[in-house]
Enzyme design. Structure first.
Site, PDB file in Angstrom:
ATOM      1  N   ASP A  36       0.844  -1.198   0.000  1.00 52.94           N
ATOM      2  CA  ASP A  36       0.000   0.000   0.000  1.00 52.94           C
ATOM      3  C   ASP A  36       0.879   1.249   0.000  1.00 52.94           C
ATOM      4  O   ASP A  36       1.987   1.227   0.529  1.00 52.94           O
ATOM      5  CB  ASP A  36      -0.894   0.012   1.260  1.00 52.94           C
ATOM      6  CG  ASP A  36      -2.216   0.721   1.023  1.00 52.94           C
ATOM      7  OD1 ASP A  36      -3.270   0.054   1.021  1.00 52.94           O
ATOM      8  OD2 ASP A  36      -2.199   1.951   0.819  1.00 52.94           O
ATOM      9  N   ASN A  37       0.358   2.318  -0.602  1.00 59.86           N
ATOM     10  CA  ASN A  37       1.073   3.606  -0.515  1.00 59.86           C
ATOM     11  C   ASN A  37       0.410   4.549   0.491  1.00 59.86           C
ATOM     12  O   ASN A  37       0.814   5.699   0.619  1.00 59.86           O
ATOM     13  CB  ASN A  37       1.178   4.285  -1.891  1.00 59.86           C
ATOM     14  CG  ASN A  37      -0.166   4.830  -2.364  1.00 59.86           C
ATOM     15  OD1 ASN A  37      -1.203   4.526  -1.788  1.00 59.86           O
ATOM     16  ND2 ASN A  37      -0.141   5.643  -3.415  1.00 59.86           N
ATOM     17  N   THR A  40      -5.235   6.367   0.647  1.00 59.63           N
ATOM     18  CA  THR A  40      -6.503   6.382   1.383  1.00 59.63           C
ATOM     19  C   THR A  40      -6.540   5.334   2.488  1.00 59.63           C
ATOM     20  O   THR A  40      -7.421   5.372   3.345  1.00 59.63           O
ATOM     21  CB  THR A  40      -7.708   6.140   0.445  1.00 59.63           C
ATOM     22  OG1 THR A  40      -7.450   4.939  -0.306  1.00 59.63           O
ATOM     23  CG2 THR A  40      -7.898   7.293  -0.511  1.00 59.63           C
ATOM     24  N   ASP A  61       4.293   2.238  -4.155  1.00 65.07           N
ATOM     25  CA  ASP A  61       3.295   2.797  -5.063  1.00 65.07           C
ATOM     26  C   ASP A  61       3.174   1.872  -6.266  1.00 65.07           C
ATOM     27  O   ASP A  61       4.162   1.617  -6.961  1.00 65.07           O
ATOM     28  CB  ASP A  61       3.712   4.209  -5.494  1.00 65.07           C
ATOM     29  CG  ASP A  61       2.551   4.943  -6.134  1.00 65.07           C
ATOM     30  OD1 ASP A  61       1.898   4.354  -7.025  1.00 65.07           O
ATOM     31  OD2 ASP A  61       2.285   6.078  -5.732  1.00 65.07           O
ATOM     32  N   THR A  95      -2.929   4.616 -11.507  1.00 66.51           N
ATOM     33  CA  THR A  95      -2.982   3.494 -10.554  1.00 66.51           C
ATOM     34  C   THR A  95      -3.735   2.313 -11.159  1.00 66.51           C
ATOM     35  O   THR A  95      -3.283   1.170 -11.080  1.00 66.51           O
ATOM     36  CB  THR A  95      -3.645   3.942  -9.228  1.00 66.51           C
ATOM     37  OG1 THR A  95      -2.816   4.941  -8.634  1.00 66.51           O
ATOM     38  CG2 THR A  95      -3.814   2.790  -8.269  1.00 66.51           C
ATOM     39  N   GLY A 105       2.180  -8.177 -15.167  1.00 64.49           N
ATOM     40  CA  GLY A 105       3.556  -8.559 -15.512  1.00 64.49           C
ATOM     41  C   GLY A 105       4.165  -9.446 -14.441  1.00 64.49           C
ATOM     42  O   GLY A 105       4.828 -10.448 -14.732  1.00 64.49           O
ATOM     43  N   LYS A 108       2.543 -12.832 -14.610  1.00 60.85           N
ATOM     44  CA  LYS A 108       3.063 -13.587 -15.766  1.00 60.85           C
ATOM     45  C   LYS A 108       4.448 -14.175 -15.434  1.00 60.85           C
ATOM     46  O   LYS A 108       4.710 -15.348 -15.687  1.00 60.85           O
ATOM     47  CB  LYS A 108       3.157 -12.625 -16.951  1.00 60.85           C
ATOM     48  CG  LYS A 108       3.689 -13.239 -18.213  1.00 60.85           C
ATOM     49  CD  LYS A 108       3.796 -12.182 -19.304  1.00 60.85           C
ATOM     50  CE  LYS A 108       4.705 -12.662 -20.417  1.00 60.85           C
ATOM     51  NZ  LYS A 108       5.087 -11.585 -21.316  1.00 60.85           N
ATOM     52  N   TYR A 148     -11.812   7.191 -12.996  1.00 63.18           N
ATOM     53  CA  TYR A 148     -12.049   5.939 -12.270  1.00 63.18           C
ATOM     54  C   TYR A 148     -12.696   4.901 -13.186  1.00 63.18           C
ATOM     55  O   TYR A 148     -12.186   3.789 -13.353  1.00 63.18           O
ATOM     56  CB  TYR A 148     -12.939   6.228 -11.065  1.00 63.18           C
ATOM     57  CG  TYR A 148     -13.212   5.042 -10.168  1.00 63.18           C
ATOM     58  CD1 TYR A 148     -12.225   4.547  -9.327  1.00 63.18           C
ATOM     59  CD2 TYR A 148     -14.467   4.439 -10.144  1.00 63.18           C
ATOM     60  CE1 TYR A 148     -12.482   3.462  -8.479  1.00 63.18           C
ATOM     61  CE2 TYR A 148     -14.736   3.368  -9.302  1.00 63.18           C
ATOM     62  CZ  TYR A 148     -13.743   2.885  -8.469  1.00 63.18           C
ATOM     63  OH  TYR A 148     -14.008   1.817  -7.641  1.00 63.18           O
ATOM     64  N   LYS A 152     -10.738   1.691 -14.716  1.00 58.22           N
ATOM     65  CA  LYS A 152     -11.141   0.325 -14.354  1.00 58.22           C
ATOM     66  C   LYS A 152     -11.529  -0.481 -15.601  1.00 58.22           C
ATOM     67  O   LYS A 152     -11.303  -1.683 -15.671  1.00 58.22           O
ATOM     68  CB  LYS A 152     -12.320   0.370 -13.377  1.00 58.22           C
ATOM     69  CG  LYS A 152     -11.947   0.851 -11.985  1.00 58.22           C
ATOM     70  CD  LYS A 152     -11.222  -0.242 -11.214  1.00 58.22           C
ATOM     71  CE  LYS A 152     -11.015   0.150  -9.761  1.00 58.22           C
ATOM     72  NZ  LYS A 152     -10.331  -0.896  -8.997  1.00 58.22           N
TER      73      LYS A 152
HETATM   74  P1  NAD Z   1      -9.895   2.242  -0.198  1.00 59.28           P
HETATM   75  O1  NAD Z   1      -9.621   3.603  -0.711  1.00 59.28           O
HETATM   76  O2  NAD Z   1     -10.222   2.087   1.253  1.00 59.28           O
HETATM   77  O3  NAD Z   1      -8.668   1.270  -0.512  1.00 59.28           O
HETATM   78  C1  NAD Z   1      -7.785   1.448  -1.580  1.00 59.28           C
HETATM   79  C2  NAD Z   1      -6.384   1.181  -1.085  1.00 59.28           C
HETATM   80  O4  NAD Z   1      -5.460   1.302  -2.184  1.00 59.28           O
HETATM   81  C3  NAD Z   1      -5.923   2.186  -0.012  1.00 59.28           C
HETATM   82  O5  NAD Z   1      -5.321   1.517   1.056  1.00 59.28           O
HETATM   83  C4  NAD Z   1      -4.933   3.071  -0.767  1.00 59.28           C
HETATM   84  O6  NAD Z   1      -3.959   3.661   0.080  1.00 59.28           O
HETATM   85  C5  NAD Z   1      -4.355   2.080  -1.764  1.00 59.28           C
HETATM   86  N1  NAD Z   1      -3.776   2.725  -2.952  1.00 59.28           N
HETATM   87  C6  NAD Z   1      -4.346   3.683  -3.739  1.00 59.28           C
HETATM   88  N2  NAD Z   1      -3.514   4.019  -4.743  1.00 59.28           N
HETATM   89  C7  NAD Z   1      -2.397   3.252  -4.601  1.00 59.28           C
HETATM   90  C8  NAD Z   1      -1.185   3.150  -5.322  1.00 59.28           C
HETATM   91  N3  NAD Z   1      -0.930   3.904  -6.389  1.00 59.28           N
HETATM   92  N4  NAD Z   1      -0.242   2.274  -4.880  1.00 59.28           N
HETATM   93  C9  NAD Z   1      -0.470   1.512  -3.775  1.00 59.28           C
HETATM   94  N5  NAD Z   1      -1.619   1.563  -3.050  1.00 59.28           N
HETATM   95  C10 NAD Z   1      -2.567   2.429  -3.457  1.00 59.28           C
HETATM   96  O7  NAD Z   1     -11.067   1.647  -1.110  1.00 59.28           O
HETATM   97  P2  NAD Z   1     -11.865   0.273  -0.993  1.00 59.28           P
HETATM   98  O8  NAD Z   1     -13.289   0.596  -0.853  1.00 59.28           O
HETATM   99  O9  NAD Z   1     -11.236  -0.637  -0.010  1.00 59.28           O
HETATM  100  O10 NAD Z   1     -11.664  -0.311  -2.464  1.00 59.28           O
HETATM  101  C11 NAD Z   1     -10.722  -1.325  -2.747  1.00 59.28           C
HETATM  102  C12 NAD Z   1     -10.835  -1.729  -4.211  1.00 59.28           C
HETATM  103  O11 NAD Z   1     -12.148  -2.218  -4.485  1.00 59.28           O
HETATM  104  C13 NAD Z   1     -10.592  -0.586  -5.171  1.00 59.28           C
HETATM  105  O12 NAD Z   1      -9.854  -1.060  -6.277  1.00 59.28           O
HETATM  106  C14 NAD Z   1     -11.975  -0.180  -5.595  1.00 59.28           C
HETATM  107  O13 NAD Z   1     -11.993   0.374  -6.881  1.00 59.28           O
HETATM  108  C15 NAD Z   1     -12.724  -1.512  -5.547  1.00 59.28           C
HETATM  109  N6  NAD Z   1     -14.152  -1.290  -5.342  1.00 59.28           N
HETATM  110  C16 NAD Z   1     -14.639  -0.932  -4.128  1.00 59.28           C
HETATM  111  C17 NAD Z   1     -16.001  -0.717  -3.965  1.00 59.28           C
HETATM  112  C18 NAD Z   1     -16.605  -0.342  -2.639  1.00 59.28           C
HETATM  113  O14 NAD Z   1     -17.815  -0.140  -2.573  1.00 59.28           O
HETATM  114  N7  NAD Z   1     -15.882  -0.288  -1.552  1.00 59.28           N
HETATM  115  C19 NAD Z   1     -16.860  -0.847  -5.069  1.00 59.28           C
HETATM  116  C20 NAD Z   1     -16.318  -1.174  -6.302  1.00 59.28           C
HETATM  117  C21 NAD Z   1     -14.965  -1.422  -6.429  1.00 59.28           C
END
Ligand code: NAD
Ligand code: UDP
Length: 322
Positions: A36-37, A40, A61, A95, A105, A108, A148, A152
Site C-alpha cells: 500500500d502507498n 486512502t 506505489d 494506478t 507482468g 506472468k 475511475y 477500471k
Molecule cells: P480504499 O480507498 O479504502 O482502498 C484502496 C487502497 O489502495 C488504499 O489503502 C490506498 O492507500 C491504496 N492505494 C491507492 N492508490 C495506490 C497506489 N498507487 N499504490 C499503492 N496503493 C494504493 O477503497 P476500498 O473501498 O477498499 O476499495 C478497494 C478496491 O475495491 C478498489 O480497487 C476499488 O476500486 C474496488 N471497489 C470498491 C467498492 C466499494 O464499494 N468499496 C466498489 C467497487 C470497487
C-alpha cells in the site's frame, strides 16, 4: 513455513476492503504480503496484523514496478470514493492502468493467479436494470468520474488481453457498493457520510432529490465472494458481479440511518454530482450459479455493525445542538 501455505499479495491491503481481506487470508494461515502507498488506506486498519508472523507490510506505489515471489495476487489498490479518486484524477488512471500492467507482468513472470477488483462503475449510468455482466455500459469518457470508470474498464481490458495473449490465470470481479467497519469516515461515500452525520446530529446531505438508487453489500459477504472467485475453477475467470441486490433510494437510506441512530438530524438536499448514476442493482445470477455465493447480511444488520464501529470512533460529536 508449511508446504501448503500460499504466499498471497494484496495490493491496497491497508484500505477498507483490502484490510478485511488480509484479515481473512491471515486467519486461514496464508503468508500475506500487504502492499500500500497509504493514499486512502491507513496503518490503523492493519495494526493488529503486524504482530502476526504470516503478515508483512510493504510501502510501495503500484504505479512503479516491483519484483516479488507470490502464488496469488488480489489487485485492490485504487482510491474508490468519488472525492478521493477525483482528488488527483491523473494518478487514479495511472494506478488502475499502470498498476494493472505491473501486477499482470508480475503474475506472468511468477505464474501467479491474479484477481482484479473491478467495479459496477464500468456500467456507468446504466441503460439496463438490473445490470448483468453481458451489459457493456454507458460511460462518459470525459467527465469527472471517467478517471475511475475508464481506468477500471481499461484494467479489465488488460486482464483479458494478458489472459488471451500470455495465458495469465485471471479473475475479474465487479464489486457493487460495499460498506462496513473501517470505511474512511471522510471519504464522502453515502453510508459513511450518513452514519457520521447522524451520530453527530448534523444535517444529512442527500444529493439530488434522493430518488437515485444503490444496492449495498456488507463487507464480510463481499470478501467471501472474492475468496470464492479466487479459489474457484480456472475455467471461470469472470467478469462476475458481486453485490447485494437489495436496492434502496438514498432518501430511504437516510431515513433508515436516522431511525437506527435515534438521531436528531434533518435531511437537506444538495446538488446531484455530475454523471451520478440514477440507479444501480447487480444481477448476481452468475455468482450464485458458478460460485454458490450470495450475500447473507441484510442492510439493517450491516448498518447496525457499521454504526457501532463509528460510535467507537470519534464521530459521536457533542457539538450538535444546532
Ligand atoms: P480504499 O480507498 O479504502 O482502498 C484502496 C487502497 O489502495 C488504499 O489503502 C490506498 O492507500 C491504496 N492505494 C491507492 N492508490 C495506490 C497506489 N498507487 N499504490 C499503492 N496503493 C494504493 O477503497 P476500498 O473501498 O477498499 O476499495 C478497494 C478496491 O475495491 C478498489 O480497487 C476499488 O476500486 C474496488 N471497489 C470498491 C467498492 C466499494 O464499494 N468499496 C466498489 C467497487 C470497487
Ligand atoms: N450521496 C448522497 N449524499 C452523500 C453522499 C452520497 O446523497 O452525502 C449519493 C450520491 O450522489 C450517489 C449515492 O449517494 O447517488 C452513492 O454515492 P457514493 O459516493 O457512496 O457511491 P457511488 O456514487 O460511487 O456509487
Amino acid at each position: 513455513m508449511k508446504h501448503t501455505q500460499k504466499r498471497i499479495l494484496v495490493t491496497g491491503g491497508a484500505g477498507f476492503l483490502g484490510s478485511h481481506l488480509c484479515d481473512r487470508l491471515v486467519a486461514a494461515g496464508n503468508d500475506v504480503l500487504c502492499l500500500d502507498n497509504f493514499f486512502t488506506g491507513s496503518k490503523e486498519n492493519i495494526a493488529h496484523l503486524i504482530v502476526k508472523p504470516n503478515f508483512e507490510l510493504i510501502r510501495h506505489d503500484l504505479v512503479e514496478p516491483i519484483l516479488l515471489e507470490v502464488d496469488e495476487i488480489y489487485n485492490m489498490a485504487c482510491p474508490a470514493s468519488p472525492i478521493h479518486y477525483q482528488y488527483n484524477p491523473v494518478k487514479t488512471t495511472k494506478t488502475s492502468v499502470m498498476g494493472a500492467i505491473n501486477m499482470l507482468g508480475l503474475a506472468k513472470r511468477v505464474e501467479a493467479k491474479i484477481l482484479q477488483a473491478s467495479t459496477s462503475e464500468v456500467y456507468g449510468d446504466p441503460a439496463i436494470h438490473p445490470q448483468t455482466e453481458s451489459y457493456w455500459g454507458n460511460v462518459n469518457t470525459i467527465g469527472p468520474r471517467s478517471c475511475y470508470d475508464e481506468g477500471k474498464r481499461c484494467a479489465e481490458t488488460l486482464f483479458f488481453d494478458y489472459y488471451r495473449q500470455n495465458r495469465v490465470n485471471i479473475r475479474v470481479v465487479r464489486i457493487f457498493n460495499t460498506y462496513g467497519p473501517r470505511m474512511h469516515p471522510n471519504d464522502g461515500r453515502v453510508v459513511s457520510n450518513f452514519v457520521v452525520q447522524s451520530l453527530s446530529n448534523l444535517d444529512i446531505t442527500v444529493y439530488g432529490d434522493g430518488s437515485q438508487t444503490r444496492s449495498f453489500c456488507y463487507v464480510d459477504d463481499l470478501i467471501e465472494g472474492l475468496i470464492r472467485m479466487m479459489d474457484g475453477s480456472d475455467d471461470f475467470v469472470g467478469p462476475v458481479n458481486l453485490g447485494n441486490p437489495g436496492e434502496f433510494s438514498m432518501l430511504e437510506l437516510a431515513e433508515m440511518i436516522i431511525k437506527m441512530t435515534g438521531s436528531r438530524s434533518k435531511i437537506i438536499f444538495e446538488a446531484l454530482p455530475q454523471d451520478d448514476p440514477l440507479q444501480r442493482q447487480p444481477d448476481i445470477a452468475l455468482a450464485k450459479e458458478r460460485l454458490g455465493w450470495e450475500p447473507k447480511i441484510k442492510l439493517e444488520e450491516g448498518l447496525m455493525r457499521t454504526i457501532e464501529h463509528f460510535k467507537n470512533g470519534v464521530y459521536e460529536s457533542k457539538t450538535n445542538d444546532q
